[in-house]
Design a protein around this motif. Structure first.
Motif, PDB file in Angstrom:
ATOM      1  N   ASP A   9      44.189  40.673  23.080  1.00 30.39           N
ATOM      2  CA  ASP A   9      43.199  41.131  24.043  1.00 30.39           C
ATOM      3  C   ASP A   9      43.041  40.044  25.104  1.00 30.39           C
ATOM      4  O   ASP A   9      42.751  38.897  24.769  1.00 30.39           O
ATOM      5  CB  ASP A   9      41.874  41.390  23.332  1.00 30.39           C
ATOM      6  N   VAL A  10      43.242  40.400  26.325  1.00 31.13           N
ATOM      7  CA  VAL A  10      43.129  39.417  27.401  1.00 31.13           C
ATOM      8  C   VAL A  10      41.870  39.626  28.238  1.00 31.13           C
ATOM      9  O   VAL A  10      41.736  39.065  29.308  1.00 31.13           O
ATOM     10  CB  VAL A  10      44.383  39.420  28.317  1.00 31.13           C
ATOM     11  N   SER A  11      40.948  40.419  27.727  1.00 34.11           N
ATOM     12  CA  SER A  11      39.732  40.677  28.502  1.00 34.11           C
ATOM     13  C   SER A  11      38.952  39.383  28.761  1.00 34.11           C
ATOM     14  O   SER A  11      38.378  39.210  29.845  1.00 34.11           O
ATOM     15  CB  SER A  11      38.849  41.727  27.830  1.00 34.11           C
ATOM     16  N   ALA A  12      38.951  38.457  27.817  1.00 37.83           N
ATOM     17  CA  ALA A  12      38.263  37.176  28.031  1.00 37.83           C
ATOM     18  C   ALA A  12      38.950  36.382  29.138  1.00 37.83           C
ATOM     19  O   ALA A  12      38.281  35.737  29.953  1.00 37.83           O
ATOM     20  CB  ALA A  12      38.236  36.361  26.746  1.00 37.83           C
ATOM     21  N   LYS A  13      40.274  36.438  29.187  1.00 37.40           N
ATOM     22  CA  LYS A  13      41.021  35.744  30.248  1.00 37.40           C
ATOM     23  C   LYS A  13      40.704  36.353  31.611  1.00 37.40           C
ATOM     24  O   LYS A  13      40.508  35.637  32.598  1.00 37.40           O
ATOM     25  CB  LYS A  13      42.522  35.819  29.961  1.00 37.40           C
ATOM     26  N   LEU A  14      40.639  37.683  31.668  1.00 33.60           N
ATOM     27  CA  LEU A  14      40.307  38.343  32.924  1.00 33.60           C
ATOM     28  C   LEU A  14      38.886  38.006  33.361  1.00 33.60           C
ATOM     29  O   LEU A  14      38.634  37.743  34.544  1.00 33.60           O
ATOM     30  CB  LEU A  14      40.479  39.854  32.787  1.00 33.60           C
ATOM     31  N   GLN A  15      37.962  37.995  32.421  1.00 34.80           N
ATOM     32  CA  GLN A  15      36.582  37.613  32.748  1.00 34.80           C
ATOM     33  C   GLN A  15      36.528  36.182  33.252  1.00 34.80           C
ATOM     34  O   GLN A  15      35.776  35.883  34.183  1.00 34.80           O
ATOM     35  CB  GLN A  15      35.675  37.785  31.529  1.00 34.80           C
ATOM     36  N   ALA A  16      37.320  35.306  32.668  1.00 34.44           N
ATOM     37  CA  ALA A  16      37.341  33.907  33.103  1.00 34.44           C
ATOM     38  C   ALA A  16      37.830  33.783  34.544  1.00 34.44           C
ATOM     39  O   ALA A  16      37.329  32.939  35.296  1.00 34.44           O
ATOM     40  CB  ALA A  16      38.229  33.085  32.171  1.00 34.44           C
ATOM     41  N   ILE A  17      38.789  34.617  34.935  1.00 38.53           N
ATOM     42  CA  ILE A  17      39.258  34.594  36.323  1.00 38.53           C
ATOM     43  C   ILE A  17      38.112  34.935  37.266  1.00 38.53           C
ATOM     44  O   ILE A  17      37.886  34.250  38.268  1.00 38.53           O
ATOM     45  CB  ILE A  17      40.429  35.583  36.528  1.00 38.53           C
ATOM     46  N   PHE A  18      37.358  35.968  36.933  1.00 36.23           N
ATOM     47  CA  PHE A  18      36.257  36.390  37.800  1.00 36.23           C
ATOM     48  C   PHE A  18      35.083  35.407  37.755  1.00 36.23           C
ATOM     49  O   PHE A  18      34.348  35.282  38.728  1.00 36.23           O
ATOM     50  CB  PHE A  18      35.810  37.811  37.447  1.00 36.23           C
ATOM     51  N   GLU A  19      34.913  34.692  36.645  1.00 39.31           N
ATOM     52  CA  GLU A  19      33.859  33.678  36.575  1.00 39.31           C
ATOM     53  C   GLU A  19      34.260  32.407  37.314  1.00 39.31           C
ATOM     54  O   GLU A  19      33.434  31.767  37.956  1.00 39.31           O
ATOM     55  CB  GLU A  19      33.548  33.357  35.107  1.00 39.31           C
ATOM     56  N   THR A  20      35.535  32.047  37.255  1.00 45.34           N
ATOM     57  CA  THR A  20      36.027  30.868  37.963  1.00 45.34           C
ATOM     58  C   THR A  20      35.992  31.087  39.472  1.00 45.34           C
ATOM     59  O   THR A  20      35.775  30.149  40.228  1.00 45.34           O
ATOM     60  CB  THR A  20      37.480  30.549  37.533  1.00 45.34           C
ATOM     61  N   HIS A  21      36.195  32.317  39.882  1.00 50.98           N
ATOM     62  CA  HIS A  21      36.208  32.678  41.307  1.00 50.98           C
ATOM     63  C   HIS A  21      35.124  33.729  41.560  1.00 50.98           C
ATOM     64  O   HIS A  21      35.423  34.918  41.699  1.00 50.98           O
ATOM     65  CB  HIS A  21      37.579  33.232  41.708  1.00 50.98           C
ATOM     66  N   PRO A  22      33.841  33.322  41.626  1.00 52.88           N
ATOM     67  CA  PRO A  22      32.753  34.286  41.772  1.00 52.88           C
ATOM     68  C   PRO A  22      32.866  35.150  43.028  1.00 52.88           C
ATOM     69  O   PRO A  22      32.335  36.258  43.077  1.00 52.88           O
ATOM     70  CB  PRO A  22      31.491  33.432  41.810  1.00 52.88           C
ATOM     71  N   LYS A  23      33.576  34.666  44.024  1.00 53.29           N
ATOM     72  CA  LYS A  23      33.762  35.433  45.263  1.00 53.29           C
ATOM     73  C   LYS A  23      34.459  36.765  44.978  1.00 53.29           C
ATOM     74  O   LYS A  23      34.256  37.750  45.688  1.00 53.29           O
ATOM     75  CB  LYS A  23      34.591  34.591  46.242  1.00 53.29           C
ATOM     76  N   LEU A  24      35.258  36.817  43.923  1.00 51.72           N
ATOM     77  CA  LEU A  24      36.008  38.029  43.585  1.00 51.72           C
ATOM     78  C   LEU A  24      35.095  39.169  43.145  1.00 51.72           C
ATOM     79  O   LEU A  24      35.500  40.329  43.169  1.00 51.72           O
ATOM     80  CB  LEU A  24      37.034  37.739  42.486  1.00 51.72           C
ATOM     81  N   LYS A  25      33.885  38.833  42.759  1.00 51.17           N
ATOM     82  CA  LYS A  25      32.946  39.879  42.323  1.00 51.17           C
ATOM     83  C   LYS A  25      32.534  40.781  43.484  1.00 51.17           C
ATOM     84  O   LYS A  25      31.973  41.845  43.270  1.00 51.17           O
ATOM     85  CB  LYS A  25      31.731  39.250  41.650  1.00 51.17           C
ATOM     86  N   GLU A  26      32.827  40.360  44.708  1.00 47.23           N
ATOM     87  CA  GLU A  26      32.526  41.176  45.885  1.00 47.23           C
ATOM     88  C   GLU A  26      33.525  42.318  46.066  1.00 47.23           C
ATOM     89  O   GLU A  26      33.290  43.226  46.856  1.00 47.23           O
ATOM     90  CB  GLU A  26      32.507  40.302  47.143  1.00 47.23           C
ATOM     91  N   LEU A  27      34.646  42.265  45.355  1.00 45.99           N
ATOM     92  CA  LEU A  27      35.643  43.332  45.440  1.00 45.99           C
ATOM     93  C   LEU A  27      35.115  44.589  44.759  1.00 45.99           C
ATOM     94  O   LEU A  27      34.411  44.521  43.758  1.00 45.99           O
ATOM     95  CB  LEU A  27      36.946  42.906  44.752  1.00 45.99           C
ATOM     96  N   HIS A  28      35.472  45.719  45.303  1.00 45.69           N
ATOM     97  CA  HIS A  28      35.121  46.985  44.664  1.00 45.69           C
ATOM     98  C   HIS A  28      36.144  47.267  43.566  1.00 45.69           C
ATOM     99  O   HIS A  28      36.993  46.434  43.279  1.00 45.69           O
ATOM    100  CB  HIS A  28      35.115  48.104  45.708  1.00 45.69           C
ATOM    101  N   THR A  29      36.105  48.433  42.983  1.00 48.77           N
ATOM    102  CA  THR A  29      37.065  48.768  41.934  1.00 48.77           C
ATOM    103  C   THR A  29      38.143  49.702  42.481  1.00 48.77           C
ATOM    104  O   THR A  29      37.972  50.311  43.528  1.00 48.77           O
ATOM    105  CB  THR A  29      36.378  49.440  40.726  1.00 48.77           C
ATOM    106  N   ALA A  30      39.241  49.802  41.765  1.00 49.44           N
ATOM    107  CA  ALA A  30      40.340  50.701  42.123  1.00 49.44           C
ATOM    108  C   ALA A  30      40.849  51.373  40.861  1.00 49.44           C
ATOM    109  O   ALA A  30      40.721  50.831  39.764  1.00 49.44           O
ATOM    110  CB  ALA A  30      41.463  49.921  42.802  1.00 49.44           C
ATOM    111  N   GLN A  31      41.436  52.540  41.023  1.00 52.71           N
ATOM    112  CA  GLN A  31      41.937  53.314  39.888  1.00 52.71           C
ATOM    113  C   GLN A  31      43.370  52.959  39.508  1.00 52.71           C
ATOM    114  O   GLN A  31      43.808  53.239  38.398  1.00 52.71           O
ATOM    115  CB  GLN A  31      41.863  54.814  40.199  1.00 52.71           C
ATOM    116  N   VAL A  32      44.114  52.373  40.447  1.00 52.25           N
ATOM    117  CA  VAL A  32      45.524  52.039  40.207  1.00 52.25           C
ATOM    118  C   VAL A  32      45.765  50.577  40.584  1.00 52.25           C
ATOM    119  O   VAL A  32      45.092  50.039  41.456  1.00 52.25           O
ATOM    120  CB  VAL A  32      46.475  52.965  41.003  1.00 52.25           C
ATOM    121  N   PRO A  33      46.754  49.919  39.957  1.00 49.77           N
ATOM    122  CA  PRO A  33      47.021  48.505  40.266  1.00 49.77           C
ATOM    123  C   PRO A  33      47.532  48.261  41.684  1.00 49.77           C
ATOM    124  O   PRO A  33      47.237  47.249  42.292  1.00 49.77           O
ATOM    125  CB  PRO A  33      48.093  48.096  39.262  1.00 49.77           C
TER     126      PRO A  33
END
Length: 106
Positions: A9-33
């Motif tokens: 499970d890499v969900s913790a790694k993904l969360q760490a990316i968003f916590e390390t770079h709080p600016k990324l939380k301003e991005l909206h969501t998308a349905q496809v990569p």
């Protein structure tokens, strides 16, 4: 968990990316990569895109680990990002932002 079963499970790694770079939380969501109809017309980068470009190699490196470990769904978009690893151009930043939008819903 049954004997002999390995889970990853890499969900913790993904969360760490968003916590390390709080600016990324301003991005909206998308349905496809990665969208089929990306617009690569040069324009001024947004603040979030500037942050992504500044930390491009670090973010892509973390996502490579996630892709190899258990997220093959991001392989194509990540492969496109890797082409700009050392000198990211506008299109690489746009693709990476789209991928991060997709991963932000995790």
């Amino acid at each position: 968990m049954p004997d002999g079963v390995i889970t990853m499970d890499v969900s913790a790694k993904l969360q760490a990316i968003f916590e390390t770079h709080p600016k990324l939380k301003e991005l909206h969501t998308a349905q496809v990569p990665m969208s089929k109809s990306l617009n690569y017309t040069e324009r001024e980068l947004t603040d979030v895109e500037k942050h992504v470009k500044e930390h491009f190699a670090s973010i892509v490196g973390s996502l490579i680990f996630c892709c190899v470990a258990c997220r093959p769904d991001i392989a194509q978009a990540l492969g496109r990002c890797c082409r700009g690893m050392h000198r990211p151009e506008f299109r690489h930043v746009v693709i990476l932002c789209g991928l991060l939008k997709y991963l932000s819903k995790v």
